[in-house]
Design an enzyme around this catalytic site. Structure first.
Site, PDB file in Angstrom:
ATOM      1  N   PHE A 192      -1.221   7.550   4.628  1.00 40.85           N
ATOM      2  CA  PHE A 192      -1.234   6.341   3.792  1.00 40.85           C
ATOM      3  C   PHE A 192       0.003   5.464   3.901  1.00 40.85           C
ATOM      4  O   PHE A 192      -0.073   4.256   3.756  1.00 40.85           O
ATOM      5  CB  PHE A 192      -1.482   6.709   2.331  1.00 40.85           C
ATOM      6  CG  PHE A 192      -2.881   7.189   2.097  1.00 40.85           C
ATOM      7  CD1 PHE A 192      -3.960   6.534   2.682  1.00 40.85           C
ATOM      8  CD2 PHE A 192      -3.133   8.307   1.314  1.00 40.85           C
ATOM      9  CE1 PHE A 192      -5.269   6.977   2.479  1.00 40.85           C
ATOM     10  CE2 PHE A 192      -4.433   8.756   1.105  1.00 40.85           C
ATOM     11  CZ  PHE A 192      -5.496   8.088   1.694  1.00 40.85           C
TER      12      PHE A 192
ATOM     13  N   HIS B   8      -7.758  -0.750  -4.659  1.00 38.49           N
ATOM     14  CA  HIS B   8      -7.994  -1.296  -3.321  1.00 38.49           C
ATOM     15  C   HIS B   8      -8.784  -2.595  -3.374  1.00 38.49           C
ATOM     16  O   HIS B   8      -8.634  -3.443  -2.512  1.00 38.49           O
ATOM     17  CB  HIS B   8      -8.667  -0.251  -2.424  1.00 38.49           C
ATOM     18  CG  HIS B   8      -7.751   0.885  -2.070  1.00 38.49           C
ATOM     19  ND1 HIS B   8      -7.611   1.991  -2.870  1.00 38.49           N
ATOM     20  CD2 HIS B   8      -6.887   1.046  -1.033  1.00 38.49           C
ATOM     21  CE1 HIS B   8      -6.707   2.806  -2.323  1.00 38.49           C
ATOM     22  NE2 HIS B   8      -6.252   2.255  -1.208  1.00 38.49           N
TER      23      HIS B   8
ATOM     24  N   HIS C 261      -4.474   7.000  -5.180  1.00 36.87           N
ATOM     25  CA  HIS C 261      -5.549   7.770  -4.552  1.00 36.87           C
ATOM     26  C   HIS C 261      -5.943   8.957  -5.423  1.00 36.87           C
ATOM     27  O   HIS C 261      -5.230   9.322  -6.334  1.00 36.87           O
ATOM     28  CB  HIS C 261      -5.118   8.263  -3.169  1.00 36.87           C
ATOM     29  CG  HIS C 261      -4.916   7.133  -2.218  1.00 36.87           C
ATOM     30  ND1 HIS C 261      -3.679   6.694  -1.843  1.00 36.87           N
ATOM     31  CD2 HIS C 261      -5.808   6.305  -1.624  1.00 36.87           C
ATOM     32  CE1 HIS C 261      -3.821   5.664  -1.025  1.00 36.87           C
ATOM     33  NE2 HIS C 261      -5.098   5.389  -0.881  1.00 36.87           N
TER      34      HIS C 261
ATOM     35  N   HIS D  87       0.836  -1.206   0.000  1.00 33.38           N
ATOM     36  CA  HIS D  87       0.000   0.000   0.000  1.00 33.38           C
ATOM     37  C   HIS D  87       0.868   1.253   0.000  1.00 33.38           C
ATOM     38  O   HIS D  87       0.642   2.181  -0.772  1.00 33.38           O
ATOM     39  CB  HIS D  87      -0.922  -0.021   1.225  1.00 33.38           C
ATOM     40  CG  HIS D  87      -1.949   1.063   1.212  1.00 33.38           C
ATOM     41  ND1 HIS D  87      -1.898   2.138   2.056  1.00 33.38           N
ATOM     42  CD2 HIS D  87      -3.048   1.247   0.442  1.00 33.38           C
ATOM     43  CE1 HIS D  87      -2.934   2.929   1.801  1.00 33.38           C
ATOM     44  NE2 HIS D  87      -3.647   2.416   0.834  1.00 33.38           N
TER      45      HIS D  87
ATOM     46  N   HIS E 191      -9.948   7.262   8.177  1.00 35.64           N
ATOM     47  CA  HIS E 191      -8.496   7.156   8.371  1.00 35.64           C
ATOM     48  C   HIS E 191      -8.054   8.179   9.431  1.00 35.64           C
ATOM     49  O   HIS E 191      -7.338   7.845  10.373  1.00 35.64           O
ATOM     50  CB  HIS E 191      -7.750   7.417   7.061  1.00 35.64           C
ATOM     51  CG  HIS E 191      -7.564   6.193   6.208  1.00 35.64           C
ATOM     52  ND1 HIS E 191      -6.592   5.264   6.457  1.00 35.64           N
ATOM     53  CD2 HIS E 191      -8.229   5.741   5.115  1.00 35.64           C
ATOM     54  CE1 HIS E 191      -6.654   4.294   5.550  1.00 35.64           C
ATOM     55  NE2 HIS E 191      -7.645   4.555   4.722  1.00 35.64           N
TER      56      HIS E 191
ATOM     57  N   HIS F 150     -11.466  -1.157   4.323  1.00 37.30           N
ATOM     58  CA  HIS F 150     -11.517  -1.188   2.864  1.00 37.30           C
ATOM     59  C   HIS F 150     -12.483  -2.220   2.317  1.00 37.30           C
ATOM     60  O   HIS F 150     -12.978  -2.084   1.195  1.00 37.30           O
ATOM     61  CB  HIS F 150     -10.119  -1.323   2.269  1.00 37.30           C
ATOM     62  CG  HIS F 150      -9.532   0.031   2.063  1.00 37.30           C
ATOM     63  ND1 HIS F 150      -9.814   0.800   0.965  1.00 37.30           N
ATOM     64  CD2 HIS F 150      -8.760   0.796   2.877  1.00 37.30           C
ATOM     65  CE1 HIS F 150      -9.232   1.972   1.094  1.00 37.30           C
ATOM     66  NE2 HIS F 150      -8.575   1.998   2.243  1.00 37.30           N
TER      67      HIS F 150
ATOM     68  N   HIS G  82     -14.182   7.583   3.574  1.00 35.80           N
ATOM     69  CA  HIS G  82     -12.916   6.849   3.558  1.00 35.80           C
ATOM     70  C   HIS G  82     -11.781   7.606   4.258  1.00 35.80           C
ATOM     71  O   HIS G  82     -11.185   7.120   5.214  1.00 35.80           O
ATOM     72  CB  HIS G  82     -12.518   6.480   2.124  1.00 35.80           C
ATOM     73  CG  HIS G  82     -11.098   6.042   2.021  1.00 35.80           C
ATOM     74  ND1 HIS G  82     -10.081   6.877   1.593  1.00 35.80           N
ATOM     75  CD2 HIS G  82     -10.495   4.882   2.373  1.00 35.80           C
ATOM     76  CE1 HIS G  82      -8.930   6.240   1.667  1.00 35.80           C
ATOM     77  NE2 HIS G  82      -9.138   5.019   2.135  1.00 35.80           N
TER      78      HIS G  82
HETATM   79 CU1  C2O Z   1      -5.130   3.447  -0.006  1.00 37.98          CU
HETATM   80 CU2  C2O Z   1      -7.730   3.704   2.758  1.00 37.98          CU
HETATM   81  O1  C2O Z   1      -6.277   3.910   1.536  1.00 37.98           O
END
Ligand code: C2O
Length: 549
Positions: A370, A227, A218, A196, A353, A383, A349
């Protein structure tokens, strides 16, 4: 006497005061002390819409969400979208348009760009075998399905707050094994997290001649497919390590009322699912704020938070009713990264985070940034829910169109290690289901298996030509000598300017599939290679039909 005269006026006075009090004061106090009354009136429609359309239907407690690889990588069983070559706003040259898919140069992985005071090293690249080799997803999946014939194709992902102890034990065990593997094993938990990091923080350059542009998955149309693949392989690795080929990740169902807190088994110290670097105030039963503002967090009652969350989900899911709005902007070879994120990527999303990352780390590591996010085991449950929302969105209100009609999106590629330590190259591609396979000799004598491609909005005054390939290698397309090349569609200019027509391209593929030894396959991968032509031609439905001889 004075009393008699004064009395009515005093009464009037009192009555007026009372009325004033009722008209202004009570609502004001209600509003200041507890604005949920007004709030509820405003948000009620959203609230109930979100509840009925998302949470009372197919994927809450009664029906786990059915997840199958077939309806993920794109196109599922039947192709019903349209493929446009090229989009009228882009270049007038077909071939240019088609080749502009993003594909990382996997052998050129380098140190990533880190935020200030990062707490890990910038080296997120996996170790690579020399010479570099990989297998294509279609070969991988054929083997994988073959291996576990009966039970591997459908994995049912369940809501994280509804799973039983047996499931939790499996998940814990799988993550624990991944954490215990040698550091350089691609299945190792930290190695997975680094995948990631590399794709998100610029570990891979784009292909030559655009190597100066770093890839970022992203803030663009790559967000959902990247993802999806990423957790897909994570899920298969975990399942294999615990010997359960039907293992499926749980999804953290933060868009349902019962799912709005961290599933408690992720917070038990000593569990492999526990993670230290998280916001200490956000432990269960604290409710998540789907629109969390890291700089000025809101204090709300539980009821208020639930209402806000549901209303917010409605906006992000339902009001985002075009592919750009929901999935993010197109991102093609040569483009600078991060052309624009879709609604759900931004929030909930990103906000979740932020909500989860620790307060005392420099960049809210781990979930809050990230490069470290996937080091927290809850990342994968988070995810899994994001992935589910993509699936739900495409079915909203009779079906919404994602980017499946854009050849560049379909050709975007990524690399992942699978559960057998093979490097697999995946791409978002056109997969057509075969309604029947392994037909007998007699059946083949009676009926031909025919690939049918609808061609619509063909502009009659232009030359149009595209070649059709089956199960071919996109980087080294076969020519007319090989079985993979199955035919071509050609249209000469005729008719008037502005006149458009519809037709279809058909090609028999019984013999082709014999030659390719693909008769056992459940599906074929179709590649259309535009050769010439300007203006629009739209490829409609692509399917397989049986036609009697
Ligand atoms: Cu690539 Cu929730 O992030």
């Amino acid at each position: 006497m004075a009393n008699v005269i004064n009395h009515p006026s005093r009464f009037l006075h009192l009555a007026i005061s009372l009325i004033i009090l009722i008209i202004f004061l009570i609502p004001l106090i209600t509003f200041l002390n507890n604005n949920s009354l007004i709030f509820t009136i405003i948000t009620k429609p959203y609230f109930s819409y979100y509840l009925t359309s998302f949470n009372n239907q197919s994927h809450q407690s009664h029906y786990p969400w059915r997840f199958s690889w077939r309806n993920t990588f794109i196109n599922s069983l039947e192709f019903e979208g349209n493929v446009n070559y090229p989009s009228s706003s882009s270049s007038s040259n077909y071939s240019n348009d088609v080749s502009r898919a993003i594909s990382p140069d996997f052998t050129k992985c380098g140190p990533v760009d880190l935020p200030p005071n990062a707490i890990t090293s910038p080296y997120c690249c996996p170790t690579l075998a020399t010479p570099f080799k990989f297998i294509d997803f279609k070969d991988y999946i054929i083997n994988a399905t073959y291996k576990y014939k009966n039970n591997s194709s459908i994995r049912v992902r369940r809501a994280a707050h509804l799973v039983d102890d047996e499931f939790i034990a499996k998940l814990e065990k799988g993550i624990a094994i991944m954490k215990s593997l040698p550091n350089d094993d691609p299945r190792n938990f930290i190695q997975q997290a680094k995948v990631h990091c590399a794709y998100c923080n610029g570990g891979y350059p784009q292909k030559h001649p655009f190597q100066d542009q770093k890839i970022d998955v992203h803030r663009s149309w790559l967000f959902f497919p990247f993802h999806r693949f990423y957790i897909y392989f994570f899920e298969r690795i975990l399942g294999t390590l615990i010997g359960d080929p039907s293992f499926a990740l749980p999804y953290w169902n933060w868009d349902s009322i019962q799912g709005m807190q961290i599933p408690s088994y992720f917070t038990t110290p000593n569990s492999s699912l526990y993670h230290k670097l998280r916001h200490y105030k956000h432990m269960p039963p604290h409710l998540v704020d789907l629109n969390y503002d890291i700089l000025s967090p809101k204090i709300r009652t539980q009821d208020q938070q639930i209402s806000y969350n549901l209303a917010f989900m409605y906006k992000q899911m339902v009001l985002a009713n075009t592919k750009e709005l929901f999935m993010g902007s197109p991102y093609r070879l040569g483009d600078p990264a991060q052309p624009g994120p879709g609604s759900v990527e931004l929030a909930p999303h990103n906000t979740i985070h932020d909500w989860l990352g620790a307060v005392d780390t420099p960049n809210h590591e781990d979930m809050g940034t990230f490069y470290t996010a996937a080091r927290d085991p809850i990342f994968y449950a988070h995810h899994s829910n994001v992935d589910r929302l993509w699936e739900l969105w495409t079915k909203l209100e009779g079906g919404r169109r994602d980017y499946r009609d854009d050849p560049n999106w379909l050709d975007s590629k990524f690399f992942f290690y699978d559960e057998n330590l093979n490097l697999v190259r995946v791409k978002v591609s056109i997969i057509v289901k075969r309604p029947r396979k392994l037909r007998s000799k007699e059946e083949k004598e009676q009926e031909e298996e025919v690939l049918v491609i609808e061609v619509t909005e063909l502009q009659s005054y232009e030359n149009v030509k595209f070649d059709v390939h089956i199960d071919d290698d996109e980087d080294m397309l076969s020519d007319e000598n090989h079985a993979e090349f199955v035919g071509t569609f050609v249209s000469l200019p005729h008719g008037n300017h502005g006149h458009k027509s519809n037709t279809r391209f058909m090609v028999g593929i019984s013999k082709v599939l014999e030659n390719l030894e693909a008769e056992e396959d459940d599906h074929i991968v179709v590649t259309l290679v535009p050769m010439i032509g300007k203006g629009d031609v739209t490829i409609g439905r692509i399917n397989i039909q049986f036609m009697s001889k």
